[in-house]
Design a protein around this motif. Structure first.
Motif, PDB file in Angstrom:
ATOM      1  N   ASN A  61     -31.241 -16.003  27.396  1.00  0.00           N
ATOM      2  CA  ASN A  61     -32.409 -15.904  28.251  1.00  0.00           C
ATOM      3  C   ASN A  61     -32.764 -14.420  28.413  1.00  0.00           C
ATOM      4  OD1 ASN A  61     -30.483 -14.953  30.039  1.00  0.00           O
ATOM      5  ND2 ASN A  61     -30.536 -16.757  31.352  1.00  0.00           N
TER       6      ASN A  61
ATOM      7  N   ASN B 284     -27.770 -19.837  23.174  1.00  0.00           N
ATOM      8  CA  ASN B 284     -29.099 -19.449  23.639  1.00  0.00           C
ATOM      9  C   ASN B 284     -29.019 -18.231  24.550  1.00  0.00           C
ATOM     10  OD1 ASN B 284     -30.480 -21.560  22.356  1.00  0.00           O
ATOM     11  ND2 ASN B 284     -29.964 -22.954  24.014  1.00  0.00           N
TER      12      ASN B 284
ATOM     13  N   SER C  49     -35.096 -19.468  31.257  1.00  0.00           N
ATOM     14  CA  SER C  49     -35.137 -20.394  30.123  1.00  0.00           C
ATOM     15  C   SER C  49     -34.678 -19.698  28.851  1.00  0.00           C
ATOM     16  CB  SER C  49     -36.558 -20.910  29.921  1.00  0.00           C
ATOM     17  OG  SER C  49     -36.982 -21.621  31.051  1.00  0.00           O
TER      18      SER C  49
ATOM     19  N   ARG D  23     -36.882 -19.219  20.848  1.00  0.00           N
ATOM     20  CA  ARG D  23     -37.108 -20.391  21.690  1.00  0.00           C
ATOM     21  C   ARG D  23     -38.344 -20.071  22.520  1.00  0.00           C
ATOM     22  NH1 ARG D  23     -34.544 -23.539  18.767  1.00  0.00           N
ATOM     23  NH2 ARG D  23     -32.301 -23.586  18.902  1.00  0.00           N
ATOM     24  N   TRP D  24     -39.418 -20.796  22.289  1.00  0.00           N
ATOM     25  CA  TRP D  24     -40.714 -20.419  22.827  1.00  0.00           C
ATOM     26  C   TRP D  24     -40.945 -20.878  24.259  1.00  0.00           C
ATOM     27  CZ3 TRP D  24     -42.801 -16.620  20.449  1.00  0.00           C
ATOM     28  CH2 TRP D  24     -42.552 -16.432  19.088  1.00  0.00           C
ATOM     29  N   LEU D  25     -40.041 -21.679  24.815  1.00  0.00           N
ATOM     30  CA  LEU D  25     -40.237 -22.157  26.181  1.00  0.00           C
ATOM     31  C   LEU D  25     -40.250 -21.002  27.183  1.00  0.00           C
ATOM     32  CD1 LEU D  25     -40.446 -24.529  28.178  1.00  0.00           C
ATOM     33  CD2 LEU D  25     -37.957 -24.459  28.309  1.00  0.00           C
ATOM     34  N   GLY D  26     -39.272 -20.129  27.103  1.00  0.00           N
ATOM     35  CA  GLY D  26     -39.203 -18.999  28.031  1.00  0.00           C
ATOM     36  C   GLY D  26     -40.368 -18.034  27.879  1.00  0.00           C
TER      37      GLY D  26
ATOM     38  N   GLY E 268     -43.313 -18.697  26.635  1.00  0.00           N
ATOM     39  CA  GLY E 268     -44.550 -19.361  27.054  1.00  0.00           C
ATOM     40  C   GLY E 268     -44.680 -19.491  28.556  1.00  0.00           C
ATOM     41  N   LEU E 269     -43.574 -19.781  29.241  1.00  0.00           N
ATOM     42  CA  LEU E 269     -43.632 -19.891  30.697  1.00  0.00           C
ATOM     43  C   LEU E 269     -43.974 -18.553  31.347  1.00  0.00           C
ATOM     44  CD1 LEU E 269     -40.677 -22.253  31.661  1.00  0.00           C
ATOM     45  CD2 LEU E 269     -43.088 -22.591  32.127  1.00  0.00           C
TER      46      LEU E 269
ATOM     47  N   GLY F 259     -39.289 -19.011  33.561  1.00  0.00           N
ATOM     48  CA  GLY F 259     -39.305 -18.597  32.154  1.00  0.00           C
ATOM     49  C   GLY F 259     -38.242 -17.567  31.844  1.00  0.00           C
TER      50      GLY F 259
END
Length: 136
Positions: free
Chosen positions: A33, A31, A21, A109-112, A114-115, A18
């Motif tokens: 991180n 993007n 990401s 960006r919710w992927l990072g 959320g992970l 995460g």
């Protein structure tokens, strides 16, 4: 190794993944991180994830739970700091509506996020002691 050890390792690896990401998207720049957002906070998160990885492999579930809570605290602090930075990023523009419109182009960006959160929650909830297990 038990199933709890593997879940702790999975949670620590999810936190590390995460962190790499995307967490923010800034037009033209791209993007970002965790490392691009803040190197000190990213170092703290990666250090806690590495410590959690060793704690899970070694069966130190109290330390694993501590790392999970510390990661949630650092992630919450980072999210609040990023939120205030994004809302005030274009404060140099004298027109408030134009500044608000410019701030709205920065997207999360919710992927990072959320992970990292789910990895920390796995570390917390699956490292609890069983009530039926006897200590030696």
């Amino acid at each position: 190794m038990t199933f709890k050890n593997y879940l702790g390792i999975l949670g620590a690896l999810m936190v590390i993944g995460g962190g790499f990401s995307p967490m923010l998207h800034i037009p033209i720049i791209g993007n970002w991180n965790y490392w691009d957002i803040d190197t000190v906070l990213a170092s703290v998160v990666y250090a806690l994830a590495t410590l959690a990885l060793f704690a899970a492999a070694g069966g130190k579930f109290g330390l694993l739970r501590f790392c999970g809570w510390a990661l949630i605290i650092v992630l919450t602090f980072t999210f609040v700091a990023v939120y205030f930075k994004v809302t005030n990023y274009f404060s140099f523009i004298p027109l408030k509506k134009l500044a608000a419109a410019a701030s709205s182009i920065i997207k999360y960006r919710w992927l990072g996020w959320g992970l990292i959160l789910s990895g920390a929650l796995i570390m917390i909830f699956f490292s609890k002691k069983n009530k039926n297990s006897k200590s030696a």
